[in-house]
Every structure is written in C-alpha cells, then in structure tokens.
Enzyme design. Structure first.
Site, PDB file in Angstrom:
ATOM      1  N   HIS A 134      24.217  56.237  87.998  1.00 36.20           N
ATOM      2  CA  HIS A 134      25.320  55.916  89.122  1.00 36.20           C
ATOM      3  C   HIS A 134      25.380  54.407  89.067  1.00 36.20           C
ATOM      4  O   HIS A 134      24.590  53.485  88.505  1.00 36.20           O
ATOM      5  CB  HIS A 134      24.530  56.487  90.253  1.00 36.20           C
ATOM      6  CG  HIS A 134      25.708  56.415  91.396  1.00 36.20           C
ATOM      7  ND1 HIS A 134      25.765  54.774  92.169  1.00 36.20           N
ATOM      8  CD2 HIS A 134      26.371  57.194  92.076  1.00 36.20           C
ATOM      9  CE1 HIS A 134      26.531  55.329  93.235  1.00 36.20           C
ATOM     10  NE2 HIS A 134      27.076  56.567  93.119  1.00 36.20           N
ATOM     11  N   ASP A 211      15.633  56.727  90.773  1.00 35.87           N
ATOM     12  CA  ASP A 211      16.871  57.117  91.657  1.00 35.87           C
ATOM     13  C   ASP A 211      16.819  58.406  91.899  1.00 35.87           C
ATOM     14  O   ASP A 211      17.269  59.302  91.202  1.00 35.87           O
ATOM     15  CB  ASP A 211      18.068  56.575  90.787  1.00 35.87           C
ATOM     16  CG  ASP A 211      19.284  57.049  92.029  1.00 35.87           C
ATOM     17  OD1 ASP A 211      19.256  57.627  92.839  1.00 35.87           O
ATOM     18  OD2 ASP A 211      20.575  56.594  91.401  1.00 35.87           O
ATOM     19  N   GLN A 214      19.778  62.197  94.360  1.00 39.47           N
ATOM     20  CA  GLN A 214      20.458  63.945  93.922  1.00 39.47           C
ATOM     21  C   GLN A 214      19.128  64.664  93.669  1.00 39.47           C
ATOM     22  O   GLN A 214      19.453  65.715  93.266  1.00 39.47           O
ATOM     23  CB  GLN A 214      21.376  63.839  92.802  1.00 39.47           C
ATOM     24  CG  GLN A 214      22.479  62.797  92.770  1.00 39.47           C
ATOM     25  CD  GLN A 214      23.509  63.475  94.151  1.00 39.47           C
ATOM     26  OE1 GLN A 214      23.389  64.537  94.343  1.00 39.47           O
ATOM     27  NE2 GLN A 214      24.189  62.435  94.656  1.00 39.47           N
ATOM     28  N   CYS A 375      31.547  57.510  90.495  1.00 42.58           N
ATOM     29  CA  CYS A 375      30.652  56.307  90.313  1.00 42.58           C
ATOM     30  C   CYS A 375      29.743  56.394  89.150  1.00 42.58           C
ATOM     31  O   CYS A 375      28.710  55.694  88.976  1.00 42.58           O
ATOM     32  CB  CYS A 375      29.709  56.066  91.566  1.00 42.58           C
ATOM     33  SG  CYS A 375      30.779  55.495  93.206  1.00 42.58           S
TER      34      CYS A 375
HETATM   35  N1  PMP Z   1      22.378  57.359  92.813  1.00 40.97           N
HETATM   36  C1  PMP Z   1      22.901  58.364  92.831  1.00 40.97           C
HETATM   37  C2  PMP Z   1      22.454  59.370  91.437  1.00 40.97           C
HETATM   38  C3  PMP Z   1      24.006  58.831  93.667  1.00 40.97           C
HETATM   39  O1  PMP Z   1      24.497  59.988  93.402  1.00 40.97           O
HETATM   40  C4  PMP Z   1      24.236  58.068  94.780  1.00 40.97           C
HETATM   41  C5  PMP Z   1      25.233  58.487  95.863  1.00 40.97           C
HETATM   42  N2  PMP Z   1      26.357  59.133  95.278  1.00 40.97           N
HETATM   43  C6  PMP Z   1      23.718  56.787  94.708  1.00 40.97           C
HETATM   44  C7  PMP Z   1      22.837  56.439  93.895  1.00 40.97           C
HETATM   45  C8  PMP Z   1      24.073  56.001  95.743  1.00 40.97           C
HETATM   46  O2  PMP Z   1      23.644  56.494  97.271  1.00 40.97           O
HETATM   47  P1  PMP Z   1      24.258  55.530  98.494  1.00 40.97           P
HETATM   48  O3  PMP Z   1      25.643  55.442  98.122  1.00 40.97           O
HETATM   49  O4  PMP Z   1      23.800  56.833  99.394  1.00 40.97           O
HETATM   50  O5  PMP Z   1      23.538  54.500  98.597  1.00 40.97           O
END
Ligand code: PMP
Length: 417
Positions: A134, A211, A214, A375
C-alpha cells in the site's frame, strides 16, 4: 448462473443473521435496495456496542486523561488504558508498553520510518519492501531514504500476486537494514508468508515490520510467535472507530528510538535547557489522544473475541471461495490476484468496462464495492491495468449477498459486451 439464488443458509455454519443485527447500517436501503456492503477492506462497519461505547464516553465520561485527579479523568484514563491491555492480549505482546496508540496504520509506519530510520539508516543502506505494498508502506520509506541516502529495494511478485521468495532470499545482504512487508495485500488478497520473511531477515539481524492493516481482522496474529519487530494496524478496519490505530514494537527497539513527535504527555520534565522524555509507551504518544476512539477500539476487539477470530476466518474463507467460484465462471471477467493463499478480497476487471462504470452500476443495485488503484499504483502497473473493481468480505456478509453481486455483474458484462 442458474444456481445463483440457491439458499445455502441451510448450512448454519455461522450465526450471520444474528450477527448482522448488531450492525445498524446493514439494514439500510441504498437506492431502494438492501445495502450489500463489500467495501470492508476500505473500512468495516461498526457494531452497536462500539457506537454505544463512543456515545457513552461523551455522555458520561468525557474528560482528559492522565493529568486529572478528579473522578471523570480517572475513570476515562482507566477505560483508555484498559484497551491497551485488551490489545496486548489480542496480539499476544510480551509487554504492555509495547502497545502504542497512533492514528492508524499510516501513522504507525511513519513513526517507525521516521524515528527508527533517522536514528539508524545511512547512505547506501538498503530497505526492503514488497511489490504489493500500500502507498503507506512505500512513501514513508521513500521519504526517509531521501533524507538519509538509504536505498529502497522492491521484492518482486509473480503473475499470481505472490512474493517471489527466492528473489527475497537473494536480496538480503549486509547492506539490508530493514524489511517492511504487508501481511495481506489490500488489492490482491494475497496472504504473504511473513513468518518465513521474518525468520530469513533475522538470520541477518534485520528488523522486520509487518503491515497488518488487512490481516488483523481476518487472521490470528501472535506477535511473539511471528517474532516480528514492529506491527501496524488500524482500528477502523477491525470494526472500531476511525482515527485510532496501533503500533506494536519490541521493547528493545522502542526504548532506543527517539520520539516521533514532541508535546504534552510524552515528557517526564521540561525546561528550556533540557527535556527528559516519558517512559514507554507514552514517549510516543504526544498530545491529547483520540480517547473515545481508543475506548471504541477496545470494545471492537472484545466483540471480535466473543465471536472468535478462527470462526471469523473460517466463515470468511467460505465466502471467498463461494465468490471466487461464481466469478471465475463468468466470461469476460478476470480475477486479478490468484495466489494460493488468499483472504477476503477479490479484485477483478471486466472486458471493455472501466471499473468506475462497474462500481457505479453495482451501486444502483445497492452493492458497495471499491474501484481504482486501491492506493497500490505499483500493483496496477505490475498487472498492466489502470484499476480494478474490488469486493472485500466480512463475517457479516452472506452467500446471498454474493449472489446479488454476481447477478449485478452479469448485468454489467451483458451491457458492455
Ligand atoms: N496498509 C494496507 C494494506 C491498507 O489496506 C491500508 C488501508 N487501505 C493501509 C495500510 C493504511 O491504513 P490507514 O489508512 O487506516 O492508515
């Protein structure tokens, strides 16, 4: 497609109808149709218990924490700190002070990149991430690389959307100073073999950040068993409020790391000549935090614990394989992300139809999906596509809802082909 509406609720594997009653928004009508919420990877819906806890905080407890001697401040502090214990148990952290409240996964990663990175990276050091990160696990490392002269290296993936482990093995060397990888890809659904990655990196004494944005809501996570050095997740993706997240870090690293932000609460004493920082975890929690968010997150985790993360995972796997079977049979639809190990996410493209059009047509049927690059622009580039449509599942979804999705998709395919 004849079998779309076969009622397989007979299976009674999971009390989904009972669970759905806890989520008020799920009974909403959208464009006159029952809401089918398949945008769970973007954010999950909140059970009544979480919503009530936030309201209860503002109605009965509202007060700033840690600094008051009066009743409300002490009561709010107790609730706030209680969540820390709940999180510690949930991910099996060894020490309570290894749990740091942040705004979410993004802030947790930025905290580590900035604090650990500034203190430890230098010119020509190498930082490894994977090809399916991401943006929030790419850009913070790019920023720190720009400042320190370290280099960002990307572990490639194959056509199924799986990390190529031999490449990873070959990339590890004495210049590698940090590895940060996503546990479950938000755009492909791949579950990465993070235990393997962590163990390999540790052979070189390289710390690993996971991370878990998910994965935390789908898989059992035990940070001691994984032996990860840092782990990040967001409250809003695990049925809690937005604006609150967690950074887990091993104490041995957190103690050495400089503060990320300065301000109230993160200090022991301040003078113009010298400031002494507070102990863990408060050293990393400057300013008045999201108190209601923390309390709501604690209730969300309790809610998950009551159902059981293994039961959740089993049911979600059934939903995923049911949906994968239905969608795989559709001519003109191609699933992007076909890893052997997947959870809760199906990304796909439809011949001649832009994902935004697909999403708009599904929306008219009450079906909420996400369209775009999610993203993860480099993932789209890897598959040579501009965007996908993504349906992502939660334990409150049903097989019937997947039938509704499939029926609506059939309409899209007929329209564009
Ligand atoms: N990492 C991953 C794999 C995500 O799916 C997301 C959110 N789509 C994030 C990071 C960022 O999360 P947040 O916007 O809640 O900080």
């Amino acid at each position: 497609m004849e079998n779309l509406f076969i009622d397989i609720s007979e299976k009674k594997v999971f009390e989904v109808e009972k669970i759905r009653k806890d989520f008020p928004i799920l009974s909403r009508l959208i464009h006159g149709k029952n809401l089918v919420y398949f945008d769970n990877a973007a954010t999950t819906q909140k059970p009544r218990q979480v919503i009530d806890s936030i309201q209860n905080y503002y109605v009965n407890l509202n007060s700033n924490i840690h600094r008051g001697v009066h009743y409300l401040s002490e009561a709010a502090t107790k609730e706030y700190e209680c969540t820390r214990k709940i999180i510690q148990n949930f991910i099996n952290a060894k020490h309570l002070e290894e749990i740091i409240y942040t705004r979410g996964t993004t802030e947790s990663i930025n905290l580590v990149a900035s604090s650990y990175g500034f203190a430890n990276f230098k010119k020509d050091d190498e930082i490894l991430i994977s090809a399916m990160e991401h943006h929030s696990n790419i850009v913070p490392w790019q920023i720190i690389c720009q400042h320190t002269g370290a280099k960002l290296k990307v572990i490639p993936m194959n056509d199924d959307g799986e990390i190529i482990l031999e490449e990873f093995d070959n990339m590890l060397n004495e210049k590698t100073k940090f590895v940060s990888v996503v546990h479950v890809s938000n755009s492909l659904g791949t579950i990465n073999p993070i235990k393997y990655i962590i163990d390999k990196a540790h052979n070189f004494n390289i710390p690993v950040m996971v991370d878990a944005a998910q994965s935390i809501q789908h898989l059992k996570i035990d940070v001691q068993q994984l032996d990860c050095d840092f782990l990040a997740f967001s409250g809003h993706k695990i049925y809690g409020p937005t604006g609150i997240g967690i950074l887990y870090g091993k104490k041995k690293y957190l103690i050495e790391m400089p503060p990320y932000q300065g301000g109230g609460d993160m200090i022991m004493s301040v003078s113009f000549e010298k400031t002494i920082y507070n102990e863990l975890p408060y050293k990393f929690e400057a300013g008045t935090p999201n108190i209601a968010g923390v309390i709501g997150l604690g209730v969300a985790i309790r809610y998950i614990n009551n159902i059981g993360i293994e039961a959740i995972n089993n049911f979600e796997n059934e939903l995923l394989s049911y949906a994968t079977n239905l969608l795989s049979d559709m001519k003109g639809l191609k699933i992007i992300g076909t890893a052997k190990d997947k959870t809760s996410v199906i990304s796909f493209i439809i011949d001649n139809a832009h994902p935004h059009d697909v999403g708009t047509i599904l929306d008219r049927d009450g079906v909420a999906v996400r369209t775009g690059h999610h993203c993860t622009e480099p993932v789209m580039r890897r598959f040579n596509i501009p965007a996908t449509t993504r349906a992502s599942f939660s334990f409150y979804n049903t097989f019937y809802e997947i039938d509704v999705l499939a029926k609506s998709l059939k309409k899209v395919i007929n329209l564009f082909n």
